[in-house]
Design an enzyme around this catalytic site. Sequence first.
Site, PDB file in Angstrom:
ATOM      1  CE  LYS A  49      21.985  41.259  13.981  1.00 37.35           C
ATOM      2  NZ  LYS A  49      22.830  42.212  13.282  1.00 37.35           N
ATOM      3  CG  HIS A  96      23.318  43.990  18.926  1.00 32.55           C
ATOM      4  ND1 HIS A  96      23.235  44.849  17.849  1.00 32.55           N
ATOM      5  CD2 HIS A  96      23.867  42.848  18.455  1.00 32.55           C
ATOM      6  CE1 HIS A  96      23.714  44.235  16.779  1.00 32.55           C
ATOM      7  NE2 HIS A  96      24.107  43.018  17.124  1.00 32.55           N
ATOM      8  CD  GLU A 132      21.712  45.335  14.579  1.00 29.42           C
ATOM      9  OE1 GLU A 132      20.892  44.545  15.095  1.00 29.42           O
ATOM     10  OE2 GLU A 132      22.529  44.983  13.700  1.00 29.42           O
ATOM     11  N   GLY A 167      27.141  42.768   9.574  1.00 26.74           N
ATOM     12  CA  GLY A 167      26.360  42.716   8.338  1.00 26.74           C
ATOM     13  C   GLY A 167      27.068  43.242   7.114  1.00 26.74           C
ATOM     14  CG  ASN A 201      21.314  38.889  17.434  1.00 28.63           C
ATOM     15  OD1 ASN A 201      20.093  38.883  17.595  1.00 28.63           O
ATOM     16  ND2 ASN A 201      22.020  40.015  17.363  1.00 28.63           N
ATOM     17  CD  GLU A 203      28.011  41.448  17.721  1.00 29.18           C
ATOM     18  OE1 GLU A 203      27.857  40.444  17.028  1.00 29.18           O
ATOM     19  OE2 GLU A 203      27.079  42.220  18.008  1.00 29.18           O
ATOM     20  CB  SER A 209      30.958  39.801   8.598  1.00 29.73           C
ATOM     21  OG  SER A 209      30.194  40.934   8.253  1.00 29.73           O
TER      22      SER A 209
HETATM   23  P1  PGA Z   1      26.157  39.623  11.415  1.00 30.79           P
HETATM   24  O1  PGA Z   1      25.555  40.243  12.773  1.00 30.79           O
HETATM   25  O2  PGA Z   1      26.637  38.239  11.742  1.00 30.79           O
HETATM   26  O3  PGA Z   1      25.013  39.638  10.445  1.00 30.79           O
HETATM   27  O4  PGA Z   1      27.276  40.512  10.997  1.00 30.79           O
HETATM   28  C1  PGA Z   1      26.171  40.014  13.994  1.00 30.79           C
HETATM   29  C2  PGA Z   1      25.417  40.716  15.080  1.00 30.79           C
HETATM   30  O5  PGA Z   1      24.921  41.829  14.864  1.00 30.79           O
HETATM   31  O6  PGA Z   1      25.302  40.184  16.208  1.00 30.79           O
END
Ligand code: PGA
Length: 283
Positions: free
Chosen positions: A36, A116, A118, A192, A34, A186, A232
């Site tokens: 983003k 997601h 976000e 993150g 992803n 997730e 992560s």
């Molecule tokens: P990350 O993000 O691997 O940076 O933790 C995962 C995601 O938001 O899909």
Amino acid sequence: MGGAFFSLDDILQEVSALVLGAKITRRPKLVVGNWKMCRDYERVHELDAIAIAAGASTVNVIICPPFPLIAAALHHRPALEVGGQDCHDELEGPHTGATSAALLHGMGASHVILGHSERRSECGESDAIVCAKAAAALRAGLTAIICVGESEADRADGAAARVVTAQIEQSIPATARPGEIVIAYEPIWAIGSGATPAANEIADIHGAIRETLRTTLGARYGAMTPILYGGSVNGANASGLALTPDVDGVLVGTSSLTARDFVPIIVGVARSANAHAPESAAA
Ligand code: PGA
């Protein structure tokens, strides 16, 4: 669903499982990147080495870049599959700034990430909106990667499984069939942050998700639906995460942006797939 009588849907599931059964002895291992809101076009050159690793691997690698990079990413098929990070809940119309699942599919994309955390927090996307978008994705012929996950406060309250299974019940279209849905668990606090849940916590939540999928989609479709872990994931932890019961692969943000970070994840998940045969879909 309970009781002694079988619905037409149950019977159709039995028949399709019998027809497909010889091939579906295990769920595929997936690695989803992803990207983003990455900001440089030059990033697409990372896909050269990522595609070589994916092409040599037994896992399915799906790269989900921002929309302007989709066309460039599609050049790396079939080693890589390509997905969007969102779509509208209608297939066309006066929706400035939105992207149609039909356009994504028409270009050659195969997947779309939906719900997601976000987008749930920044764009106010509810489970009902995620469900409507997933229905549009399925109508267009895409596989919907539906994201769910609890907040840190939910986790502290011991409510993680309840929150996640409620999200799934309300985000999956009733029309979903095998191969059309992937679930990505997730935990919001893990995204993150560098922190991941303990293996037994992931196994517990994925087990609860599996049960919910069996109830929501029916026993066989529920057993066939892949469940990914995200939050992560990196080259050091990918293999162990993918060995966790009911983890069918990973959804990766930060560590999917460069070949140096992403290729070890592909290799790690492939290693886990060879080391450990997941639960049979026919179980
Ligand atoms: P990350 O993000 O691997 O940076 O933790 C995962 C995601 O938001 O899909």
